[in-house]
Design a protein around this motif. Structure first.
Motif, mmCIF file in Angstrom:
data_model
loop_
_atom_site.group_PDB
_atom_site.id
_atom_site.type_symbol
_atom_site.label_atom_id
_atom_site.label_comp_id
_atom_site.label_asym_id
_atom_site.label_seq_id
_atom_site.Cartn_x
_atom_site.Cartn_y
_atom_site.Cartn_z
ATOM 1 N N ALA A 60 0.780 -1.623 0.129
ATOM 2 C CA ALA A 60 -0.071 -0.094 0.103
ATOM 3 C C ALA A 60 0.935 1.673 0.110
ATOM 4 C CB ALA A 60 -0.725 0.044 1.248
ATOM 5 N N ALA A 61 2.041 0.741 1.272
ATOM 6 C CA ALA A 61 2.494 2.865 0.906
ATOM 7 C C ALA A 61 3.901 2.962 -0.263
ATOM 8 C CB ALA A 61 3.711 2.164 1.669
ATOM 9 N N SER A 62 3.571 1.182 -1.032
ATOM 10 C CA SER A 62 4.187 1.670 -2.748
ATOM 11 C C SER A 62 3.623 2.089 -3.688
ATOM 12 C CB SER A 62 5.339 0.653 -2.728
ATOM 13 O OG SER A 62 4.222 -0.590 -4.046
ATOM 14 N N LEU A 63 1.492 2.255 -3.171
ATOM 15 C CA LEU A 63 1.584 2.491 -4.226
ATOM 16 C C LEU A 63 0.735 3.842 -3.918
ATOM 17 C CD1 LEU A 63 -0.892 -0.820 -4.752
ATOM 18 C CD2 LEU A 63 0.482 0.521 -6.720
ATOM 19 N N CYS A 64 0.581 4.208 -2.505
ATOM 20 C CA CYS A 64 0.461 5.560 -2.125
ATOM 21 C C CYS A 64 1.916 6.015 -1.095
ATOM 22 C CB CYS A 64 -0.973 5.706 -1.742
ATOM 23 S SG CYS A 64 -1.620 7.302 -0.686
ATOM 24 N N PRO A 65 2.631 6.625 -2.049
ATOM 25 C CA PRO A 65 3.856 7.106 -0.647
ATOM 26 C C PRO A 65 3.926 8.234 0.680
ATOM 27 C CG PRO A 65 4.722 7.408 -2.967
ATOM 28 C CD PRO A 65 3.260 6.999 -3.790
ATOM 29 N N ALA A 66 2.742 8.989 -0.223
ATOM 30 C CA ALA A 66 2.215 9.921 0.188
ATOM 31 C C ALA A 66 1.094 9.717 1.370
ATOM 32 C CB ALA A 66 1.819 11.497 -0.283
ATOM 33 N N ASP A 67 1.055 8.904 1.883
ATOM 34 C CA ASP A 67 -0.273 8.657 2.506
ATOM 35 C C ASP A 67 0.625 8.748 4.362
ATOM 36 O OD1 ASP A 67 -1.979 7.514 4.377
ATOM 37 O OD2 ASP A 67 -3.406 7.125 2.730
ATOM 38 N N ALA A 68 0.549 9.437 5.468
ATOM 39 C CA ALA A 68 1.298 9.576 6.105
ATOM 40 C C ALA A 68 0.537 8.485 6.826
ATOM 41 C CB ALA A 68 0.584 10.939 7.009
ATOM 42 N N GLU A 69 -0.741 8.221 6.977
ATOM 43 C CA GLU A 69 -1.775 7.407 7.565
ATOM 44 C C GLU A 69 -0.284 5.696 7.659
ATOM 45 O OE1 GLU A 69 -6.088 4.959 8.804
ATOM 46 O OE2 GLU A 69 -5.698 7.236 6.879
ATOM 47 N N SER A 73 0.966 3.536 10.147
ATOM 48 C CA SER A 73 0.852 1.686 10.488
ATOM 49 C C SER A 73 1.749 0.893 10.755
ATOM 50 C CB SER A 73 -0.413 1.403 9.177
ATOM 51 O OG SER A 73 -1.753 2.329 9.876
ATOM 52 N N ILE A 74 2.726 0.978 9.131
ATOM 53 C CA ILE A 74 3.796 0.141 9.347
ATOM 54 C C ILE A 74 5.120 0.111 10.513
ATOM 55 C CG2 ILE A 74 6.042 0.479 8.166
ATOM 56 C CD1 ILE A 74 4.522 0.765 5.470
ATOM 57 N N GLU A 75 5.089 1.613 11.126
ATOM 58 C CA GLU A 75 5.891 1.939 12.543
ATOM 59 C C GLU A 75 5.127 1.005 13.589
ATOM 60 O OE1 GLU A 75 9.205 3.281 12.236
ATOM 61 O OE2 GLU A 75 8.629 2.694 10.066
ATOM 62 N N ALA A 76 3.713 1.013 13.628
ATOM 63 C CA ALA A 76 3.596 0.585 14.591
ATOM 64 C C ALA A 76 3.646 -1.052 14.630
ATOM 65 C CB ALA A 76 1.890 0.976 14.683
ATOM 66 N N LEU A 77 3.310 -1.510 13.533
ATOM 67 C CA LEU A 77 3.032 -2.708 13.370
ATOM 68 C C LEU A 77 4.795 -3.653 13.479
ATOM 69 C CD1 LEU A 77 0.993 -5.016 12.698
ATOM 70 C CD2 LEU A 77 1.182 -4.592 10.332
ATOM 71 N N LYS A 78 6.423 -2.392 12.930
ATOM 72 C CA LYS A 78 6.611 -3.072 13.313
ATOM 73 C C LYS A 78 7.417 -3.056 14.541
ATOM 74 C CE LYS A 78 9.403 -1.037 8.820
ATOM 75 N NZ LYS A 78 10.510 -0.224 8.138
#
Length: 134
Positions: A60-69, A73-78
């Motif tokens: 999802a982040a690679s498809l929409c890199p500007a999405d802060a949400e 979520s990635i940082e929290a999941l890490k």
């Protein structure tokens, strides 16, 4: 005969030129949405499959890199995957010390699912596979 050969050549050239043309410009409708991957990640997170949820969030982040949400979520999941890896590693270590190698091996494998580069889990997994105690 010559007329037939020229006609066939012209038809073939037209056919191949039409197939090899430049692709049409992308429109808004052609873009791949990041939402299905984000939604799938949330479902997987609720099911406890943090590793696969993180994988979907990265898509999802690679498809929409500007999405802060998504980045949040990635940082929290890490953090959650690191915590889960440590929980399973400690459980595996206790089982290893009790000489329950099969159960310990399973916990070390789960640890590696959450953190594939966990060096201690790799060491103990090798030891349980070789039935050698550290």
């Amino acid at each position: 005969m010559r007329y037939l050969l020229i006609t066939a050549t012209v038809i073939a050239a037209t056919w191949f030129a039409g197939c090899a043309g430049t692709p049409p410009a992308s429109t808004k409708h052609d873009e791949i949405s990041h939402r299905p991957y984000y939604i799938k990640a949330q479902e997987l997170k609720e099911q406890g499959d943090f590793a696969l949820a993180l994988f979907n969030l990265k898509i999802a982040a690679s498809l929409c890199p500007a999405d802060a949400e998504i980045a949040h979520s990635i940082e929290a999941l890490k953090i959650m995957t690191t915590e889960e890896a440590e929980k399973h590693f400690k459980k595996g270590l206790l089982l290893y010390q009790k000489r329950s190698l099969d159960s310990a091996r399973k916990e070390f494998l789960i640890t590696l699912r959450y953190d594939p580069d966990h060096p201690e889990a790799l060491t103990y997994l090798r030891a349980t596979s070789e039935d050698v105690y550290i």
